[in-house]
Write a protein that holds these residues in place. Structure first.
Motif, mmCIF file in Angstrom:
data_model
loop_
_atom_site.group_PDB
_atom_site.id
_atom_site.type_symbol
_atom_site.label_atom_id
_atom_site.label_comp_id
_atom_site.label_asym_id
_atom_site.label_seq_id
_atom_site.Cartn_x
_atom_site.Cartn_y
_atom_site.Cartn_z
ATOM 1 N N ASP A 199 0.830 -1.216 0.000
ATOM 2 C CA ASP A 199 0.000 0.000 0.000
ATOM 3 C C ASP A 199 0.863 1.265 0.000
ATOM 4 O O ASP A 199 0.551 2.242 -0.663
ATOM 5 C CB ASP A 199 -0.931 0.024 1.218
ATOM 6 C CG ASP A 199 -2.043 -1.016 1.117
ATOM 7 O OD1 ASP A 199 -2.271 -1.544 0.002
ATOM 8 O OD2 ASP A 199 -2.673 -1.305 2.150
ATOM 9 N N GLU A 200 1.956 1.224 0.748
ATOM 10 C CA GLU A 200 2.856 2.376 0.791
ATOM 11 C C GLU A 200 3.523 2.588 -0.561
ATOM 12 O O GLU A 200 3.642 3.710 -1.045
ATOM 13 C CB GLU A 200 3.914 2.172 1.873
ATOM 14 C CG GLU A 200 4.810 3.368 2.092
ATOM 15 C CD GLU A 200 5.818 3.136 3.203
ATOM 16 O OE1 GLU A 200 6.918 3.709 3.111
ATOM 17 O OE2 GLU A 200 5.507 2.397 4.161
ATOM 18 N N LEU A 201 3.947 1.478 -1.180
ATOM 19 C CA LEU A 201 4.583 1.551 -2.488
ATOM 20 C C LEU A 201 3.616 2.099 -3.535
ATOM 21 O O LEU A 201 3.972 2.968 -4.332
ATOM 22 C CB LEU A 201 5.095 0.173 -2.910
ATOM 23 C CG LEU A 201 5.814 0.085 -4.244
ATOM 24 C CD1 LEU A 201 7.033 0.999 -4.247
ATOM 25 C CD2 LEU A 201 6.217 -1.356 -4.529
ATOM 26 N N VAL A 202 2.379 1.631 -3.513
ATOM 27 C CA VAL A 202 1.363 2.111 -4.447
ATOM 28 C C VAL A 202 1.110 3.598 -4.229
ATOM 29 O O VAL A 202 1.003 4.372 -5.184
ATOM 30 C CB VAL A 202 0.053 1.286 -4.313
ATOM 31 C CG1 VAL A 202 -1.085 1.944 -5.080
ATOM 32 C CG2 VAL A 202 0.265 -0.139 -4.800
ATOM 33 N N GLY A 203 1.059 4.027 -2.993
ATOM 34 C CA GLY A 203 0.856 5.448 -2.693
ATOM 35 C C GLY A 203 1.993 6.308 -3.218
ATOM 36 O O GLY A 203 1.762 7.382 -3.779
ATOM 37 N N GLU A 204 3.213 5.826 -3.052
ATOM 38 C CA GLU A 204 4.376 6.566 -3.558
ATOM 39 C C GLU A 204 4.355 6.656 -5.081
ATOM 40 O O GLU A 204 4.682 7.695 -5.655
ATOM 41 C CB GLU A 204 5.676 5.905 -3.075
ATOM 42 C CG GLU A 204 5.938 6.087 -1.602
ATOM 43 C CD GLU A 204 7.171 5.342 -1.126
ATOM 44 O OE1 GLU A 204 8.007 4.953 -1.971
ATOM 45 O OE2 GLU A 204 7.298 5.149 0.089
#
Length: 121
Positions: free
Chosen positions: A7-12
């Motif tokens: 989720d963090e990677l997708v947000g970035e």
């Protein structure tokens, strides 16, 4: 990227895509403003870029907004006097010359005497 939650990677990645889209939308007007600076002051592209960036930073105005005002001054409305003054100072800072108005510059339809820039800031 090990150890980074999905989720963090997708947000970035979404943030990066937004930034790239914004850059693609604002870049043409910045390039046009650089061309105007190059023609007005007979400088190279790097110097024109540095003048715009310096003006943007010193006036706390987004680079694309400064560029849009420079471009608009060629055909839509006079350049605001605050911007004309800031560009002259930035030109002097970047080129190592005094920011005097005898050098002309963008928005200078009156030959550089400072009386024809119109608008206020």
């Amino acid at each position: 990227m090990r150890g980074v939650p999905r989720d963090e990677l997708v947000g970035e990645l979404r943030k990066e895509v937004r930034q790239l889209r914004q850059a693609m939308e604002t870049r043409p007007v910045i390039d046009q403003a650089c061309g105007i600076m190059m023609a007005s002051w007979r400088c190279d592209a790097d110097t024109a870029w540095e003048i715009l960036v310096d003006t943007s930073q010193r006036t706390n105005t987004k680079l694309h907004a400064v560029a849009a005002l420079v471009v608009d001054s060629t055909h839509t409305r006079p350049m605001p006097s605050w911007l004309r003054s800031a560009l002259l100072v930035s030109h002097g800072r970047v080129t190592g010359t005094a920011g005097s108005e005898d050098g002309g510059g963008p928005g200078d339809a009156d030959g550089g005497d400072g009386r024809g820039s119109g608008g206020s800031g």
